[in-house]
Design an enzyme around this catalytic site. Structure first.
Site, mmCIF file in Angstrom:
data_model
loop_
_atom_site.group_PDB
_atom_site.id
_atom_site.type_symbol
_atom_site.label_atom_id
_atom_site.label_comp_id
_atom_site.label_asym_id
_atom_site.label_seq_id
_atom_site.Cartn_x
_atom_site.Cartn_y
_atom_site.Cartn_z
ATOM 1 N N SER A 73 106.216 -11.443 20.142
ATOM 2 C CA SER A 73 106.486 -11.662 18.724
ATOM 3 C C SER A 73 105.202 -11.471 17.929
ATOM 4 O O SER A 73 104.104 -11.765 18.402
ATOM 5 C CB SER A 73 107.055 -13.060 18.483
ATOM 6 O OG SER A 73 106.027 -14.021 18.553
ATOM 7 N N ALA A 74 105.337 -10.980 16.735
ATOM 8 C CA ALA A 74 104.178 -10.747 15.871
ATOM 9 C C ALA A 74 103.489 -12.058 15.512
ATOM 10 O O ALA A 74 102.271 -12.103 15.368
ATOM 11 C CB ALA A 74 104.612 -10.007 14.614
ATOM 12 N N CYS A 75 104.248 -13.127 15.408
ATOM 13 C CA CYS A 75 103.639 -14.392 14.992
ATOM 14 C C CYS A 75 102.741 -14.980 16.070
ATOM 15 O O CYS A 75 101.867 -15.784 15.781
ATOM 16 C CB CYS A 75 104.694 -15.411 14.563
ATOM 17 S SG CYS A 75 105.879 -15.825 15.840
ATOM 18 N N SER A 76 102.907 -14.557 17.319
ATOM 19 C CA SER A 76 102.033 -15.081 18.367
ATOM 20 C C SER A 76 100.830 -14.185 18.622
ATOM 21 O O SER A 76 99.922 -14.554 19.348
ATOM 22 C CB SER A 76 102.813 -15.275 19.667
ATOM 23 O OG SER A 76 103.218 -14.029 20.187
#
Length: 85
Positions: A73-76
């Site tokens: 995921s981009a958020c991680s």
């Protein structure tokens, strides 16, 4: 006038990508017992899980066919990890 033209182009591209995503998901119907579609948010993102296959395996298989995917995921991706010395 330039802004109006640009906004019109954005709307056309958005519609095209949304239709493309819908066609892609429709083609997954034949294997729906082996996959999970994880949400249906942005038309620019398709998130699926494939039962019994690691993401890295799919990544390399598709890469060999010139299809580029991501498995995280981009958020991680921006999380900093602290290492002790």
């Amino acid at each position: 006038k330039a802004i109006n033209s640009a906004m019109q182009n954005v709307a056309v591209q958005y519609s095209y990508v949304k239709d493309l995503k819908n066609k892609f998901i429709a083609n997954l119907e034949s294997i729906k017992d082996k996959i999970v579609i994880n949400g249906n948010g942005s038309p620019y993102i398709v998130s699926i899980s494939i039962d019994g296959i690691r993401g890295e395996t799919v990544l390399h298989m598709l890469e060999s066919e010139d299809v580029i995917i991501g498995t995280g995921s981009a958020c991680s991706s921006s999380k900093m990890r602290m290492h002790s010395l």
